[in-house]
Design a protein around this motif. Structure first.
Motif, mmCIF file in Angstrom:
data_model
loop_
_atom_site.group_PDB
_atom_site.id
_atom_site.type_symbol
_atom_site.label_atom_id
_atom_site.label_comp_id
_atom_site.label_asym_id
_atom_site.label_seq_id
_atom_site.Cartn_x
_atom_site.Cartn_y
_atom_site.Cartn_z
ATOM 1 N N LEU A 1 0.829 -0.979 0.062
ATOM 2 C CA LEU A 1 -0.056 -0.098 0.127
ATOM 3 C C LEU A 1 0.767 1.275 0.055
ATOM 4 C CD1 LEU A 1 -2.957 -1.001 2.573
ATOM 5 C CD2 LEU A 1 -3.019 -0.369 -0.120
ATOM 6 N N SER A 2 1.859 1.172 0.761
ATOM 7 C CA SER A 2 2.707 2.610 0.768
ATOM 8 C C SER A 2 3.524 2.704 -0.595
ATOM 9 C CB SER A 2 3.780 2.191 1.947
ATOM 10 O OG SER A 2 4.655 1.123 1.755
ATOM 11 N N VAL A 3 3.737 1.507 -1.148
ATOM 12 C CA VAL A 3 4.431 1.631 -2.425
ATOM 13 C C VAL A 3 3.491 2.188 -3.481
ATOM 14 C CG1 VAL A 3 5.629 0.448 -4.183
ATOM 15 C CG2 VAL A 3 6.040 -0.213 -1.810
ATOM 16 N N VAL A 4 2.070 1.545 -3.312
ATOM 17 C CA VAL A 4 1.180 1.954 -4.379
ATOM 18 C C VAL A 4 1.153 3.582 -4.321
ATOM 19 C CG1 VAL A 4 -1.465 2.053 -4.791
ATOM 20 C CG2 VAL A 4 0.089 -0.190 -4.379
ATOM 21 N N VAL B 1 16.243 1.050 -2.808
ATOM 22 C CA VAL B 1 17.081 -0.244 -2.572
ATOM 23 C C VAL B 1 18.313 -0.040 -1.760
ATOM 24 C CG1 VAL B 1 17.958 -2.371 -3.432
ATOM 25 C CG2 VAL B 1 15.459 -1.598 -4.316
ATOM 26 N N LEU B 2 19.208 0.990 -2.299
ATOM 27 C CA LEU B 2 20.395 1.077 -1.806
ATOM 28 C C LEU B 2 20.364 1.964 -0.577
ATOM 29 C CD1 LEU B 2 22.062 2.825 -5.226
ATOM 30 C CD2 LEU B 2 22.374 0.512 -4.284
ATOM 31 N N MET B 3 19.450 2.423 -0.111
ATOM 32 C CA MET B 3 19.541 3.323 1.206
ATOM 33 C C MET B 3 18.753 2.242 2.201
ATOM 34 S SD MET B 3 18.767 7.208 0.083
ATOM 35 C CE MET B 3 18.525 7.631 1.659
ATOM 36 N N SER B 4 18.096 1.288 1.783
ATOM 37 C CA SER B 4 17.179 0.395 2.615
ATOM 38 C C SER B 4 17.860 -0.525 3.603
ATOM 39 C CB SER B 4 16.341 -0.440 1.750
ATOM 40 O OG SER B 4 16.907 -1.352 1.164
ATOM 41 N N GLY B 5 19.064 -0.766 3.488
ATOM 42 C CA GLY B 5 19.958 -1.719 4.417
ATOM 43 C C GLY B 5 19.890 -3.089 3.772
ATOM 44 N N PRO C 1 9.753 2.568 2.779
ATOM 45 C CA PRO C 1 8.962 1.425 3.314
ATOM 46 C C PRO C 1 9.806 0.369 3.293
ATOM 47 C CG PRO C 1 7.796 2.981 1.400
ATOM 48 C CD PRO C 1 9.037 3.364 1.571
ATOM 49 N N LEU C 2 10.867 0.147 2.144
ATOM 50 C CA LEU C 2 11.588 -1.290 2.163
ATOM 51 C C LEU C 2 12.336 -1.487 3.404
ATOM 52 C CD1 LEU C 2 12.327 -3.559 0.570
ATOM 53 C CD2 LEU C 2 14.101 -2.181 -0.748
ATOM 54 N N THR C 3 12.725 -0.294 3.951
ATOM 55 C CA THR C 3 13.554 -0.266 5.214
ATOM 56 C C THR C 3 13.091 -1.127 6.282
ATOM 57 O OG1 THR C 3 14.679 1.753 4.574
ATOM 58 C CG2 THR C 3 14.929 1.160 6.846
ATOM 59 N N HIS C 4 11.777 -0.747 6.490
ATOM 60 C CA HIS C 4 11.167 -1.247 7.569
ATOM 61 C C HIS C 4 10.530 -2.865 7.172
ATOM 62 C CE1 HIS C 4 11.163 2.635 9.511
ATOM 63 N NE2 HIS C 4 10.449 3.179 8.338
ATOM 64 N N PHE C 5 10.508 -2.885 5.945
ATOM 65 C CA PHE C 5 9.681 -4.317 5.333
ATOM 66 C C PHE C 5 10.923 -5.306 5.497
ATOM 67 C CE2 PHE C 5 8.603 -7.493 2.361
ATOM 68 C CZ PHE C 5 7.590 -7.930 3.002
ATOM 69 N N LEU C 6 11.899 -4.938 5.263
ATOM 70 C CA LEU C 6 13.394 -6.059 5.228
ATOM 71 C C LEU C 6 13.420 -6.462 6.654
ATOM 72 C CD1 LEU C 6 15.788 -4.239 2.760
ATOM 73 C CD2 LEU C 6 14.489 -6.193 2.433
ATOM 74 N N ILE C 7 13.335 -5.419 7.564
ATOM 75 C CA ILE C 7 13.649 -5.740 8.959
ATOM 76 C C ILE C 7 12.437 -7.040 9.474
ATOM 77 C CG2 ILE C 7 13.466 -5.011 11.320
ATOM 78 C CD1 ILE C 7 14.477 -2.455 10.454
ATOM 79 N N TRP D 1 4.273 -0.257 12.588
ATOM 80 C CA TRP D 1 3.545 1.338 12.553
ATOM 81 C C TRP D 1 4.075 1.957 11.811
ATOM 82 C CZ3 TRP D 1 5.859 5.650 13.869
ATOM 83 C CH2 TRP D 1 6.811 5.858 14.732
ATOM 84 N N PRO D 2 5.587 2.240 11.556
ATOM 85 C CA PRO D 2 5.854 3.270 10.399
ATOM 86 C C PRO D 2 5.764 2.833 8.997
ATOM 87 C CG PRO D 2 7.932 2.446 11.924
ATOM 88 C CD PRO D 2 6.712 1.633 12.222
#
Length: 372
Positions: free
Chosen positions: A269-272, A300-304, A324-330, A350-351
């Motif tokens: 949803l956040s990517v949409v 992608v480069l900054m997501s960790g 969004p990818l930063t939090h989803f990868l975790i 929640w983020p």
């Protein structure tokens, strides 16, 4: 009540039209479905930080036992494809300059004699700095081999007991166990981003955007109708890649599938929302694709995914929290390997919900501005 039912009918019609637009267009099918599947299969084997199949040069000026023992161990090392035995230092430098070897080992004349006298043998390692990461890993491998030779030289020395290293969550350090869950988030990101960024741009290019302007469809209905296909397809692709990780690559899944599914939906949803903003400002599908890559690649480069967020400057660390990818990868990496507790998942969940709310709200504003 009649108005609500009629609005639902319009929404359903818009949703069906968007799905058919994606499925009927050969370019859309190619962009949405083929690359994620191919990239998952290719990157799972190709994307690795391990060093394999490298060439090493050895310039041995010593004729003693321990230099030959060291060279024999290098010759039997799995990560070395070919060991170049050379006769002069100039050839050693030439091999590195040409990129034919990643590192070169220069063994001095007194190497074995110093070891026999109870001293430490010293050998010089020259590394190709153009491949800094692989070079440093190669040096670590060479240091381990040299340490094994040293242990053979003085087996009964009164040295401190070495530390026993135990790797939690990934005992055998199988790099695929780390890379595949991360690829799930990256490929789902690009799939959802592509679908939504092409949606309004496609309407403009086909000339149907003007019909949308004069239709009774409201802005929320347009946002929802263009969000649902991307949400459905992105979620299905994400679930497919999660299943591939479990059943095809045998990665242990130890977390909560329900929480991972909720996280995946919020992530899509956040990517949409980001994709709809790109589509709203793009006049053609080509611009939309370029915009999607302009946003997606830095994300992608900054997501960790490849490098820790903590290694970045403070400003970029704060900026990474808005990705969004930063939090989803975790969440996805923790769900696969470490059975992440629900409290830790909610700390990253929640983020994602906040980012989804912000991006969808901004997308509504962008689309409304284009419809007026």
């Amino acid at each position: 009540m009649l108005t609500s039912a009629f609005s639902f009918t319009r929404l359903r019609a818009q949703f069906i039209k968007e799905v058919l637009s994606v499925l009927r267009d050969p370019r859309s099918r190619m962009v949405v479905f083929v690359p994620p599947i191919l990239q998952l299969l290719i990157f799972a084997f190709a994307a690795t930080l391990e060093v394999r199949n490298v060439d090493i040069a050895v310039y041995n000026q010593d004729s003693g036992r321990w230099s030959h023992e060291l060279i024999q161990r290098l010759d039997n090392a799995d990560f070395i494809t070919r060991l170049h035995r050379i006769d002069n230092r100039q050839e050693l430098h030439t091999l590195i300059d040409r990129g034919e070897v990643i590192a070169a080992l220069a063994i001095p004349v007194d190497f074995s004699r110093r070891i026999a006298a109870g001293d430490s043998g010293i050998a010089q390692v020259l590394v190709d700095g153009r491949r800094s990461n692989a070079g440093q890993i190669t040096v670590a491998y060479l240091s381990t081999i040299a340490a094994d030779v040293g242990a053979q030289v003085v087996p009964d020395a009164q040295t401190p007991t070495p530390m026993v290293v135990r790797h939690w969550f990934n005992p055998n350090l199988i790099y695929r166990w780390f890379i595949v869950p991360g690829l799930t988030g990256i490929l789902a990101l690009f799939s959802a981003l592509m679908i939504t960024s092409l949606s309004i741009a496609r309407e403009r290019e086909l000339g149907t955007f003007d019909q949308l302007l004069v239709s009774p469809t409201s802005t929320p209905e347009i946002i929802i109708s263009k969000s649902l296909p991307a949400l459905a397809i992105g979620t299905l692709l994400g679930l497919f890649m999660i299943s591939a990780g479990v059943f095809l690559f045998d990665i242990p899944f130890t977390g909560s599938f329900a929480l991972l599914l909720i996280s995946l939906v919020l992530f899509i949803l956040s990517v949409v929302g980001i994709g709809l903003m790109i589509s709203a400002v793009s006049m053609t599908q080509q611009q939309a694709i370029l915009g999607a890559f302009a946003i997606g690649v830095p994300a992608v480069l900054m997501s960790g995914f490849a490098t820790p967020v903590e290694n970045m400057p403070v400003f970029l660390q704060w900026l990474a929290q808005a990705i969004p990818l930063t939090h989803f990868l975790i969440i996805v990496e923790g769900s696969f390997l470490k059975a992440m507790p629900p409290a830790d998942i909610f700390a990253s969940l929640w983020p994602l919900a906040l980012i989804a709310l912000v991006t969808l709200t901004m997308a509504t504003v962008f689309v409304r501005g284009r419809l007026q």
